[in-house]
Write a protein that holds these residues in place. Sequence first.
Motif, PDB file in Angstrom:
ATOM      1  N   TRP A  49      11.705  13.694 -14.867  1.00 51.65           N
ATOM      2  CA  TRP A  49      12.850  14.608 -14.891  1.00 51.65           C
ATOM      3  C   TRP A  49      13.942  14.150 -13.931  1.00 51.65           C
ATOM      4  O   TRP A  49      15.137  14.241 -14.244  1.00 51.65           O
ATOM      5  CB  TRP A  49      12.393  16.024 -14.532  1.00 51.65           C
ATOM      6  CG  TRP A  49      11.593  16.675 -15.613  1.00 51.65           C
ATOM      7  CD1 TRP A  49      10.248  16.937 -15.612  1.00 51.65           C
ATOM      8  CD2 TRP A  49      12.070  17.136 -16.894  1.00 51.65           C
ATOM      9  NE1 TRP A  49       9.859  17.518 -16.782  1.00 51.65           N
ATOM     10  CE2 TRP A  49      10.957  17.659 -17.596  1.00 51.65           C
ATOM     11  CE3 TRP A  49      13.317  17.151 -17.494  1.00 51.65           C
ATOM     12  CZ2 TRP A  49      11.069  18.197 -18.872  1.00 51.65           C
ATOM     13  CZ3 TRP A  49      13.424  17.687 -18.776  1.00 51.65           C
ATOM     14  CH2 TRP A  49      12.321  18.200 -19.438  1.00 51.65           C
ATOM     15  N   LEU A  53      17.868  13.119 -14.767  1.00 47.62           N
ATOM     16  CA  LEU A  53      18.995  13.722 -14.057  1.00 47.62           C
ATOM     17  C   LEU A  53      19.897  12.652 -13.454  1.00 47.62           C
ATOM     18  O   LEU A  53      21.133  12.730 -13.548  1.00 47.62           O
ATOM     19  CB  LEU A  53      18.477  14.649 -12.953  1.00 47.62           C
ATOM     20  CG  LEU A  53      19.542  15.290 -12.046  1.00 47.62           C
ATOM     21  CD1 LEU A  53      20.471  16.182 -12.868  1.00 47.62           C
ATOM     22  CD2 LEU A  53      18.875  16.093 -10.931  1.00 47.62           C
ATOM     23  N   GLU A  57      23.839  11.793 -14.307  1.00 43.18           N
ATOM     24  CA  GLU A  57      24.887  11.751 -13.290  1.00 43.18           C
ATOM     25  C   GLU A  57      25.633  10.418 -13.315  1.00 43.18           C
ATOM     26  O   GLU A  57      26.844  10.369 -13.093  1.00 43.18           O
ATOM     27  CB  GLU A  57      24.298  12.008 -11.902  1.00 43.18           C
ATOM     28  CG  GLU A  57      23.840  13.444 -11.705  1.00 43.18           C
ATOM     29  CD  GLU A  57      23.486  13.755 -10.269  1.00 43.18           C
ATOM     30  OE1 GLU A  57      23.740  12.905  -9.393  1.00 43.18           O
ATOM     31  OE2 GLU A  57      22.959  14.857 -10.018  1.00 43.18           O
TER      32      GLU A  57
END
Length: 209
Positions: A49, A53, A57
Amino acid sequence: MNLDEFKSAWKVYDQKLQTSQMLTERLIVGMIKERSRSRVAQIKRENKWFFALMVFELVVLGAIFFGNPFDFTYTAQFVPFGLLAVGILFALGAIYKNNAIANIDMNNTTLGAFLNNVIKEYEKNKKLEGWFGILMLASGFLTTLSFLPNKLKTKPLNDALLETLIPMAICLVIYFLAFKLGAFKNNKSEGFKEDLKELEALSHELMQG
């Protein structure tokens, strides 16, 4: 019961006792091993996870660098976002190392050797994750400065500075609390340390016995 019968009965009892101790030892070692496997599986899930992320970004940062949605006019305005990108690369490097550690096959080594190696590697990885935290702080603090030139075009100096300093102060408070609460602290090795401590205690008890 004569002496020979007593010795024979005692020998049988001693053998049963040794067998029972061996079974108990294997049971405890098996429990520790399964607990360690569970920790490894949890770390892998968290890394998956976190990796998603960080990639998201990076995509957003790429859009900022190439699309300039905030209408920056100076190269210096992109510097905080560059620091953020470097921090994300540090994070991706840490994820890669964490996965490499987690992928060690427990069946190819002893449990004690596995735990010692995992703890050592995660302790070494703390420095890399520490740099990630520092870069996040620097980029978060400086990002608000990126918008100051645009504000100066439409607002008086005092208003523009006030609108910049307030978010900077809030950012510092948030990061200070995050550091205090251990948001950037690597705790992955702590559970394995507990497992190793329990395993060493079992070994010491068996040696004493």
